[in-house]
Motif scaffolding. Structure first.
Motif, PDB file in Angstrom:
ATOM      1  N   ASP A 247       0.804  -1.216   0.000  1.00  0.00           N
ATOM      2  CA  ASP A 247       0.000   0.000   0.000  1.00  0.00           C
ATOM      3  C   ASP A 247       0.842   1.273   0.000  1.00  0.00           C
ATOM      4  OD1 ASP A 247      -2.412  -1.371   0.027  1.00  0.00           O
ATOM      5  OD2 ASP A 247      -2.429  -1.506   2.225  1.00  0.00           O
ATOM      6  N   HIS A 248       2.161   1.155   0.280  1.00  0.00           N
ATOM      7  CA  HIS A 248       2.973   2.367   0.412  1.00  0.00           C
ATOM      8  C   HIS A 248       4.362   2.279  -0.207  1.00  0.00           C
ATOM      9  CE1 HIS A 248       3.680  -0.248   3.884  1.00  0.00           C
ATOM     10  NE2 HIS A 248       4.903   0.251   3.906  1.00  0.00           N
ATOM     11  N   GLU A 249       4.725   1.107  -0.794  1.00  0.00           N
ATOM     12  CA  GLU A 249       6.035   0.954  -1.422  1.00  0.00           C
ATOM     13  C   GLU A 249       5.876   0.280  -2.778  1.00  0.00           C
ATOM     14  OE1 GLU A 249       9.467   0.024   1.604  1.00  0.00           O
ATOM     15  OE2 GLU A 249       7.741  -1.234   2.091  1.00  0.00           O
ATOM     16  N   TYR A 250       6.907   0.427  -3.618  1.00  0.00           N
ATOM     17  CA  TYR A 250       6.925  -0.289  -4.899  1.00  0.00           C
ATOM     18  C   TYR A 250       7.411  -1.716  -4.656  1.00  0.00           C
ATOM     19  CZ  TYR A 250       6.550   4.402  -6.887  1.00  0.00           C
ATOM     20  OH  TYR A 250       6.153   5.673  -7.209  1.00  0.00           O
ATOM     21  N   LYS A 251       6.603  -2.466  -3.938  1.00  0.00           N
ATOM     22  CA  LYS A 251       7.000  -3.811  -3.550  1.00  0.00           C
ATOM     23  C   LYS A 251       5.815  -4.767  -3.628  1.00  0.00           C
ATOM     24  CE  LYS A 251      10.846  -2.717  -0.428  1.00  0.00           C
ATOM     25  NZ  LYS A 251      11.393  -2.867   0.947  1.00  0.00           N
ATOM     26  N   LEU A 252       6.166  -6.049  -3.781  1.00  0.00           N
ATOM     27  CA  LEU A 252       5.164  -7.114  -3.770  1.00  0.00           C
ATOM     28  C   LEU A 252       5.366  -7.988  -2.549  1.00  0.00           C
ATOM     29  CD1 LEU A 252       5.362  -8.357  -7.490  1.00  0.00           C
ATOM     30  CD2 LEU A 252       3.456  -7.102  -6.453  1.00  0.00           C
ATOM     31  N   GLY A 253       4.237  -8.481  -2.029  1.00  0.00           N
ATOM     32  CA  GLY A 253       4.274  -9.532  -1.024  1.00  0.00           C
ATOM     33  C   GLY A 253       3.573 -10.747  -1.599  1.00  0.00           C
ATOM     34  N   ILE A 254       3.499 -11.817  -0.820  1.00  0.00           N
ATOM     35  CA  ILE A 254       2.752 -12.994  -1.278  1.00  0.00           C
ATOM     36  C   ILE A 254       1.814 -13.445  -0.165  1.00  0.00           C
ATOM     37  CG2 ILE A 254       4.498 -13.760  -2.918  1.00  0.00           C
ATOM     38  CD1 ILE A 254       5.326 -15.917  -0.904  1.00  0.00           C
ATOM     39  N   ALA A 255       0.657 -13.951  -0.573  1.00  0.00           N
ATOM     40  CA  ALA A 255      -0.336 -14.444   0.378  1.00  0.00           C
ATOM     41  C   ALA A 255      -0.813 -15.812  -0.074  1.00  0.00           C
ATOM     42  CB  ALA A 255      -1.521 -13.471   0.450  1.00  0.00           C
ATOM     43  N   ALA A 256      -1.056 -16.682   0.884  1.00  0.00           N
ATOM     44  CA  ALA A 256      -1.494 -18.045   0.587  1.00  0.00           C
ATOM     45  C   ALA A 256      -2.862 -18.044  -0.087  1.00  0.00           C
ATOM     46  CB  ALA A 256      -1.530 -18.882   1.853  1.00  0.00           C
ATOM     47  N   VAL A 257      -3.039 -18.975  -1.021  1.00  0.00           N
ATOM     48  CA  VAL A 257      -4.307 -19.125  -1.733  1.00  0.00           C
ATOM     49  C   VAL A 257      -4.838 -20.519  -1.474  1.00  0.00           C
ATOM     50  CG1 VAL A 257      -5.404 -19.222  -4.006  1.00  0.00           C
ATOM     51  CG2 VAL A 257      -3.643 -17.494  -3.536  1.00  0.00           C
ATOM     52  N   SER A 258      -6.114 -20.629  -1.199  1.00  0.00           N
ATOM     53  CA  SER A 258      -6.718 -21.937  -0.982  1.00  0.00           C
ATOM     54  C   SER A 258      -6.814 -22.696  -2.297  1.00  0.00           C
ATOM     55  CB  SER A 258      -8.114 -21.775  -0.363  1.00  0.00           C
ATOM     56  OG  SER A 258      -8.777 -23.026  -0.343  1.00  0.00           O
ATOM     57  N   ARG A 259      -6.437 -23.952  -2.282  1.00  0.00           N
ATOM     58  CA  ARG A 259      -6.555 -24.785  -3.480  1.00  0.00           C
ATOM     59  C   ARG A 259      -7.955 -25.358  -3.631  1.00  0.00           C
ATOM     60  NH1 ARG A 259      -0.917 -28.101  -3.971  1.00  0.00           N
ATOM     61  NH2 ARG A 259      -2.294 -29.529  -5.081  1.00  0.00           N
ATOM     62  N   ASP A 260      -8.819 -25.063  -2.692  1.00  0.00           N
ATOM     63  CA  ASP A 260     -10.208 -25.542  -2.763  1.00  0.00           C
ATOM     64  C   ASP A 260     -11.078 -24.599  -3.584  1.00  0.00           C
ATOM     65  OD1 ASP A 260      -9.568 -27.703  -1.156  1.00  0.00           O
ATOM     66  OD2 ASP A 260      -9.958 -26.560   0.684  1.00  0.00           O
ATOM     67  N   GLY A 261     -10.459 -23.470  -4.016  1.00  0.00           N
ATOM     68  CA  GLY A 261     -11.215 -22.511  -4.825  1.00  0.00           C
ATOM     69  C   GLY A 261     -12.122 -21.649  -3.956  1.00  0.00           C
TER      70      GLY A 261
END
Length: 261
Positions: A247-261
């Motif tokens: 939200d405040h830097e030119y950066k990416l993070g990663i977040a877990a995604v459910s494989r159950d959709g």
């Protein structure tokens, strides 16, 4: 008497001492990702398939002696009398010598397969350039889970000038030169794995694929395609993530995604 270390032992040691990271990343389009998952393979490219026409370029030293040529031709099994004739010819004709050296080096380079990886999964430039403007993915590989495929990674050096090699005195320097690129590419943080006489597809152990990271613009339909392959091709251990914007830097993070959709 000492014994030689196996590929697995060499890689394990390199990781333990911090010479190479345990995990490296492959940015790719959705299509390439699906092929990797379906075929359980990665592509070892030849130098002429790269997008940079300067990739794997090198300067050829012209400092050589008759003895250097004799030793080189002898290593090729050239008959003695013919060898002497060739040596006299190349010592008297610079263009002939340079042509022979270039042809020999190009012949070696053409037999080398190169797998290009990165040490980061959040490189904005790589997401844009290799992962279809964030519509693709970034794959995380655990090198120790597949030492046959992932031995031995080496960090690319970024330079202003081509590396200089003296092919006649040390032919192995051709392989070293394959780990050099222009400073303009320094942002990539690239590691390369090279295999002599192994180009094209090479099988991987499924357990080496530890994460699939979806790009910001990877839609639900393509996400579902990836999940279906992960569930059907023994990648049950592989974690699924998606990049998220700071939200405040030119950066990416990663977040877990459910494989159950």
């Amino acid at each position: 008497m000492g014994k030689f270390l196996s590929q697995e032992q060499l890689l394990q040691t390199a990781v333990e001492v911090g010479q190479v990271p345990r995990y490296l990343y492959k940015y790719c389009t959705l299509g390439t990702c699906l092929k990797i998952l379906e075929n359980r393979s990665v592509w070892f490219a030849t130098f002429d398939q790269f997008n940079d026409p300067f990739d794997c370029a090198m300067q050829i030293s012209e400092q050589y002696t008759k003895e250097d040529w004799q030793r080189y031709l002898n290593s090729l099994g050239v008959e003695f009398l013919l060898r002497n004739d060739i040596v006299e010819d190349v010592m008297a004709n610079h263009d002939v010598a340079l042509k022979m050296l270039k042809e020999s080096i190009e012949g070696i380079k053409g037999q080398v397969g190169i797998l290009c990886l990165s040490d980061r999964n959040d490189n904005l430039s790589l997401w844009a350039h290799y992962a279809d403007n964030h519509r693709g993915v970034c794959l995380e590989f655990d090198l120790l889970a597949d030492p046959e495929t992932f031995s031995m990674p080496k960090k690319v050096s970024y330079d202003d000038a081509f590396p200089m090699i003296n092919y006649l005195q040390d032919p192995s320097k051709v392989m070293d030169a394959l780990f050099h690129k222009s400073k303009d590419w320094q942002v990539e943080g690239e590691y390369r794995i090279i295999k002599f006489k192994q180009t094209g597809l090479k099988k991987i152990r499924p357990e080496s694929l530890t994460k699939v990271i979806l790009g910001l613009r990877c839609d639900k339909t393509n996400t579902k395609k990836i999940i279906n392959l992960l569930d059907s091709k023994t990648y049950t251990h592989t974690q699924l993530f998606k990049t998220v914007k700071s939200d405040h830097e030119y950066k990416l993070g990663i977040a877990a995604v459910s494989r159950d959709g």
